[in-house]
Design a protein around this motif. Structure first.
Motif, mmCIF file in Angstrom:
data_model
loop_
_atom_site.group_PDB
_atom_site.id
_atom_site.type_symbol
_atom_site.label_atom_id
_atom_site.label_comp_id
_atom_site.label_asym_id
_atom_site.label_seq_id
_atom_site.Cartn_x
_atom_site.Cartn_y
_atom_site.Cartn_z
ATOM 1 N N ASP A 55 9.870 -3.082 -18.972
ATOM 2 C CA ASP A 55 9.449 -4.022 -20.041
ATOM 3 C C ASP A 55 7.866 -4.151 -20.317
ATOM 4 N N LYS A 56 7.317 -4.135 -19.346
ATOM 5 C CA LYS A 56 5.909 -4.730 -19.070
ATOM 6 C C LYS A 56 5.111 -3.516 -20.098
ATOM 7 N N ASP A 99 -5.688 -2.658 -20.090
ATOM 8 C CA ASP A 99 -4.407 -3.248 -19.637
ATOM 9 C C ASP A 99 -3.252 -2.284 -19.604
ATOM 10 N N LEU A 100 -3.143 -1.617 -20.385
ATOM 11 C CA LEU A 100 -1.984 -0.468 -20.485
ATOM 12 C C LEU A 100 -2.339 0.423 -19.241
ATOM 13 N N ARG A 101 -3.449 0.858 -19.201
ATOM 14 C CA ARG A 101 -3.866 2.080 -18.046
ATOM 15 C C ARG A 101 -3.568 1.321 -16.662
ATOM 16 N N ARG A 102 -4.044 0.211 -16.537
ATOM 17 C CA ARG A 102 -3.696 -0.532 -15.237
ATOM 18 C C ARG A 102 -2.291 -0.561 -14.807
ATOM 19 N N ALA A 103 -1.736 -1.019 -16.073
ATOM 20 C CA ALA A 103 -0.086 -1.291 -15.861
ATOM 21 C C ALA A 103 0.587 0.253 -15.448
ATOM 22 N N ALA A 107 2.506 1.150 -12.013
ATOM 23 C CA ALA A 107 3.950 1.711 -11.627
ATOM 24 C C ALA A 107 3.832 2.883 -11.186
ATOM 25 N N LYS A 108 2.686 3.742 -11.470
ATOM 26 C CA LYS A 108 2.885 5.095 -10.834
ATOM 27 C C LYS A 108 2.806 4.793 -9.191
ATOM 28 N N SER A 109 1.722 4.028 -8.685
ATOM 29 C CA SER A 109 2.090 3.695 -7.264
ATOM 30 C C SER A 109 3.184 2.958 -6.818
#
Length: 112
Positions: A55-56, A99-103, A107-109
């Motif tokens: 959702d984030k 912000d989106l890239r960090r998220a 999520a990938k990690s």
């Protein structure tokens, strides 16, 4: 004769100012198109990354697209002030993009 020359120079200055305003508008639109491409690329990466789009992430993607749409609307409404708007818009888009890239990286990690 001097007054004619001054009038011609003033007309040239006005013409150049109009051209400059037009070029600023074109630059602002080109930058928005570039951001649109980056946003689309991020969205593709999000879907192809075999991540379950939390959702984030989905909310951040919507937020980024909304900021882009708002920027486009502002520039379309006021081309003459596009250079000032461009800097403000660029900062907002960069922040939302980061912000989106960090998220996405978080999520990938977590999936790894």
């Amino acid at each position: 004769m001097t007054e004619d020359r001054i009038a011609k120079l003033e007309a040239q200055i006005s013409k150049l100012q109009a051209q400059q305003a037009d070029l600023r508008g074109q630059l602002a639109k080109a930058q928005l198109d570039q951001w649109r491409g980056r946003i689309d690329d991020l969205e593709v990466q999000m879907h192809l990354g075999a991540m379950d789009a939390s959702d984030k992430l989905t909310a951040l993607m919507h937020q980024l697209r909304d900021k882009w749409a708002d920027a486009r609307r502002q520039i379309d409404e006021s081309i003459s002030t596009a250079s000032g708007v461009t800097d403000t818009v660029r900062t907002g888009l960069e922040n939302a993009f980061d912000d989106l890239r960090r998220a996405l990286l978080e999520a990938k990690s977590k999936l790894a």
